[in-house]
Write a protein that holds these residues in place. Structure first.
Motif, PDB file in Angstrom:
ATOM      1  N   VAL A 237      48.214  52.795  33.578  1.00 43.68           N
ATOM      2  CA  VAL A 237      47.684  51.472  33.903  1.00 43.68           C
ATOM      3  C   VAL A 237      48.250  50.446  32.925  1.00 43.68           C
ATOM      4  CG1 VAL A 237      45.607  50.095  34.249  1.00 43.68           C
ATOM      5  CG2 VAL A 237      45.562  52.563  34.714  1.00 43.68           C
ATOM      6  N   TYR A 238      48.874  49.406  33.484  1.00 46.16           N
ATOM      7  CA  TYR A 238      49.493  48.367  32.658  1.00 46.16           C
ATOM      8  C   TYR A 238      48.921  46.999  33.004  1.00 46.16           C
ATOM      9  CZ  TYR A 238      53.083  51.641  31.108  1.00 46.16           C
ATOM     10  OH  TYR A 238      53.738  52.701  30.541  1.00 46.16           O
ATOM     11  N   ARG A 239      48.761  46.181  31.966  1.00 44.01           N
ATOM     12  CA  ARG A 239      48.412  44.768  32.127  1.00 44.01           C
ATOM     13  C   ARG A 239      49.514  43.941  31.472  1.00 44.01           C
ATOM     14  NH1 ARG A 239      42.899  44.103  33.453  1.00 44.01           N
ATOM     15  NH2 ARG A 239      41.678  46.028  33.243  1.00 44.01           N
ATOM     16  N   PHE A 240      49.900  42.873  32.158  1.00 40.01           N
ATOM     17  CA  PHE A 240      50.961  42.020  31.619  1.00 40.01           C
ATOM     18  C   PHE A 240      50.929  40.678  32.336  1.00 40.01           C
ATOM     19  CE2 PHE A 240      52.464  44.996  34.776  1.00 40.01           C
ATOM     20  CZ  PHE A 240      53.139  44.213  35.701  1.00 40.01           C
TER      21      PHE A 240
ATOM     22  N   GLU B 258      57.667  42.335  42.349  1.00 38.57           N
ATOM     23  CA  GLU B 258      57.129  42.924  43.574  1.00 38.57           C
ATOM     24  C   GLU B 258      58.186  43.731  44.322  1.00 38.57           C
ATOM     25  OE1 GLU B 258      53.779  43.223  44.351  1.00 38.57           O
ATOM     26  OE2 GLU B 258      53.723  41.774  45.980  1.00 38.57           O
ATOM     27  N   SER B 259      59.387  43.193  44.421  1.00 38.57           N
ATOM     28  CA  SER B 259      60.428  43.868  45.202  1.00 38.57           C
ATOM     29  C   SER B 259      61.064  45.034  44.448  1.00 38.57           C
ATOM     30  CB  SER B 259      61.510  42.864  45.614  1.00 38.57           C
ATOM     31  OG  SER B 259      62.140  42.304  44.476  1.00 38.57           O
TER      32      SER B 259
ATOM     33  N   ASN C  96      48.326  48.414  45.505  1.00 36.58           N
ATOM     34  CA  ASN C  96      48.650  47.008  45.287  1.00 36.58           C
ATOM     35  C   ASN C  96      48.184  46.561  43.904  1.00 36.58           C
ATOM     36  OD1 ASN C  96      49.853  46.397  47.792  1.00 36.58           O
ATOM     37  ND2 ASN C  96      47.843  46.201  48.759  1.00 36.58           N
ATOM     38  N   PRO C  97      48.988  45.760  43.211  1.00 35.77           N
ATOM     39  CA  PRO C  97      48.564  45.282  41.894  1.00 35.77           C
ATOM     40  C   PRO C  97      47.404  44.300  42.016  1.00 35.77           C
ATOM     41  CG  PRO C  97      50.572  44.183  42.563  1.00 35.77           C
ATOM     42  CD  PRO C  97      50.317  45.245  43.594  1.00 35.77           C
TER      43      PRO C  97
ATOM     44  N   TRP D 286      49.012  49.849  38.701  1.00 31.99           N
ATOM     45  CA  TRP D 286      48.792  51.298  38.620  1.00 31.99           C
ATOM     46  C   TRP D 286      50.098  51.997  38.991  1.00 31.99           C
ATOM     47  CZ3 TRP D 286      45.227  47.803  40.222  1.00 31.99           C
ATOM     48  CH2 TRP D 286      43.951  47.864  39.630  1.00 31.99           C
ATOM     49  N   ILE D 287      50.659  52.715  38.039  1.00 30.75           N
ATOM     50  CA  ILE D 287      51.956  53.363  38.215  1.00 30.75           C
ATOM     51  C   ILE D 287      51.773  54.873  38.149  1.00 30.75           C
ATOM     52  CG2 ILE D 287      54.327  53.504  37.370  1.00 30.75           C
ATOM     53  CD1 ILE D 287      53.422  50.666  38.244  1.00 30.75           C
ATOM     54  N   ARG D 288      52.338  55.589  39.115  1.00 30.32           N
ATOM     55  CA  ARG D 288      52.236  57.047  39.069  1.00 30.32           C
ATOM     56  C   ARG D 288      52.767  57.569  37.736  1.00 30.32           C
ATOM     57  NH1 ARG D 288      53.139  55.984  44.486  1.00 30.32           N
ATOM     58  NH2 ARG D 288      51.810  57.146  45.940  1.00 30.32           N
ATOM     59  N   ILE D 289      52.060  58.536  37.184  1.00 30.25           N
ATOM     60  CA  ILE D 289      52.412  59.079  35.867  1.00 30.25           C
ATOM     61  C   ILE D 289      53.887  59.466  35.789  1.00 30.25           C
ATOM     62  CG2 ILE D 289      52.071  61.054  34.322  1.00 30.25           C
ATOM     63  CD1 ILE D 289      49.796  59.136  34.068  1.00 30.25           C
TER      64      ILE D 289
END
Length: 215
Positions: free
Chosen positions: A139-142, A153-154, A163-164, A177-180
């Motif tokens: 999980v990333y926040r930026f 997005e692309s 979806n973010p 949310w990015i797959r490990i």
């Protein structure tokens, strides 16, 4: 740091039963995420199936970092909990409990008969399940300038598990949310596309229920 991983579980309750030499063996498979939920599950089953001779069980919980617990509940040691546990492990499910309720039919089954009965009662209910995958995500926040957001997005869409979550002001605050397994690739891509003008804040890994299906 140890990372979590995807795992399969169930969302519903399943039941089936067998009869062996007059004894009924009722297999019930239920969701169970923690050790603290085990007595709650047992209470629900005992309320439904009152006055049974035994309520034996095995549970696998704690997500992909599987923990196990089982009980023979008065049956000879190793004849009930362990066979149920063996069947659960073979299914590779987690966050589940399999309870086998026995109503004694008057005939002793012996050690081999009990192992067979508890194994079979577990197997037939496990054969009925519909599996549900919990997807492990970094999980990333930026924060991005609007000029970078459409590129993000692309270029990173295929790495996102859902979806973010975005908050729009003078810039875009993003939670992704990015797959490990795609974690390192994501960091490389977003760093490159923003020309290193991004500060990534990584939170604890999470499981999500509604991940995109990979194409």
């Amino acid at each position: 740091m140890k990372r979590i991983s995807d795992y399969d579980t169930i969302l519903n309750i399943y039941e089936d039963e067998i009869t062996l030499k007059g004894s009924r063996f009722i297999g019930i498979l239920m969701p169970c995420k923690t050790e603290e939920e085990i007595p709650v599950c047992l209470e629900k089953v005992s309320e439904r199936y009152r006055n049974a001779t035994h309520y034996c069980y095995a549970a696998v919980f704690n997500g992909s970092e599987r923990k196990e617990k089982s009980s023979d509940n008065g049956e000879p040691s190793g004849t009930a909990g362990k066979p149920i546990q063996f069947m659960l492990k073979g299914s590779e499910l987690s966050d589940v409990i399999c309870i086998v309720v026995r109503y004694f039919g008057g005939t002793l089954l012996g050690t081999g008969g009990l192992v067979h009965a508890y194994s079979e009662a577990s197997r037939i209910v496990l054969d009925k399940v519909s599996r549900h995958t919990r997807t492990a995500c970094a999980v990333y926040r930026f924060t991005l300038d609007y000029g970078y957001y459409s590129t993000f997005e692309s270029k990173c869409r295929d790495l996102m598990a859902r979806n973010p979550q975005c908050d729009y002001s003078d810039k875009v605050d993003v939670k992704a949310w990015i797959r490990i397994d795609d974690d390192e690739d994501f960091v490389r891509r977003i760093t490159d596309l923003t020309e290193r003008h991004v500060m990534l804040k990584q939170s604890d890994d999470e499981y999500i229920e509604d991940a995109f299906v990979r194409k």
